[in-house]
Motif scaffolding. Sequence first.
Motif, PDB file in Angstrom:
ATOM      1  N   ILE A  87       0.827  -1.217   0.000  1.00  0.00           N
ATOM      2  CA  ILE A  87       0.000   0.000   0.000  1.00  0.00           C
ATOM      3  C   ILE A  87       0.856   1.260   0.000  1.00  0.00           C
ATOM      4  N   PRO A  88       1.826   1.415   0.903  1.00  0.00           N
ATOM      5  CA  PRO A  88       2.669   2.619   0.815  1.00  0.00           C
ATOM      6  C   PRO A  88       3.484   2.680  -0.471  1.00  0.00           C
ATOM      7  N   VAL A  90       2.663   1.544  -3.488  1.00  0.00           N
ATOM      8  CA  VAL A  90       1.787   1.987  -4.570  1.00  0.00           C
ATOM      9  C   VAL A  90       1.492   3.474  -4.430  1.00  0.00           C
ATOM     10  N   TRP A  91       1.257   3.944  -3.219  1.00  0.00           N
ATOM     11  CA  TRP A  91       0.958   5.363  -3.000  1.00  0.00           C
ATOM     12  C   TRP A  91       2.145   6.241  -3.412  1.00  0.00           C
ATOM     13  N   VAL A  92       3.352   5.865  -2.966  1.00  0.00           N
ATOM     14  CA  VAL A  92       4.544   6.642  -3.311  1.00  0.00           C
ATOM     15  C   VAL A  92       4.799   6.596  -4.814  1.00  0.00           C
ATOM     16  N   SER A  93       4.604   5.448  -5.432  1.00  0.00           N
ATOM     17  CA  SER A  93       4.793   5.329  -6.885  1.00  0.00           C
ATOM     18  C   SER A  93       3.804   6.226  -7.625  1.00  0.00           C
ATOM     19  N   GLY A  94       2.571   6.263  -7.170  1.00  0.00           N
ATOM     20  CA  GLY A  94       1.566   7.127  -7.798  1.00  0.00           C
ATOM     21  C   GLY A  94       1.917   8.595  -7.665  1.00  0.00           C
ATOM     22  N   LYS A  95       2.365   9.008  -6.471  1.00  0.00           N
ATOM     23  CA  LYS A  95       2.763  10.405  -6.270  1.00  0.00           C
ATOM     24  C   LYS A  95       3.958  10.757  -7.162  1.00  0.00           C
TER      25      LYS A  95
END
Length: 106
Positions: A87-88, A90-95
């Motif tokens: 989850i973190p 994917v979030w960092v990759s998206g940002k």
Amino acid sequence: MSSLPVRLADTMKQFGVHVAYGEEREVEGTTLLPVALVTFGFGAGGDDEDNGGGGGGGSVIPVGAYVGDSLGVRFQPNPVALAAVAIPLVWVSGKALARIVKALKR
């Protein structure tokens, strides 16, 4: 205080692989060997007037277990640990991707 880091290092050497791999367990004909990701660190500081301090910390993440049964030996991941990492990530990759796209549009 100078011997404290040496004593801590010697203590950590004794743990070896037993920190990351738990003891083998037998449950209803199935052999389980738990696996964990173990991290730890220590730090200390001070000045010339004998003022100083130190501390340390660590974490253990249960990654999964090696399972041995009639099908052979396989690794069974822990879904909670995978989610805690994914989850973190994917979030960092998206940002990061959003920033790259924004920078390319300029």
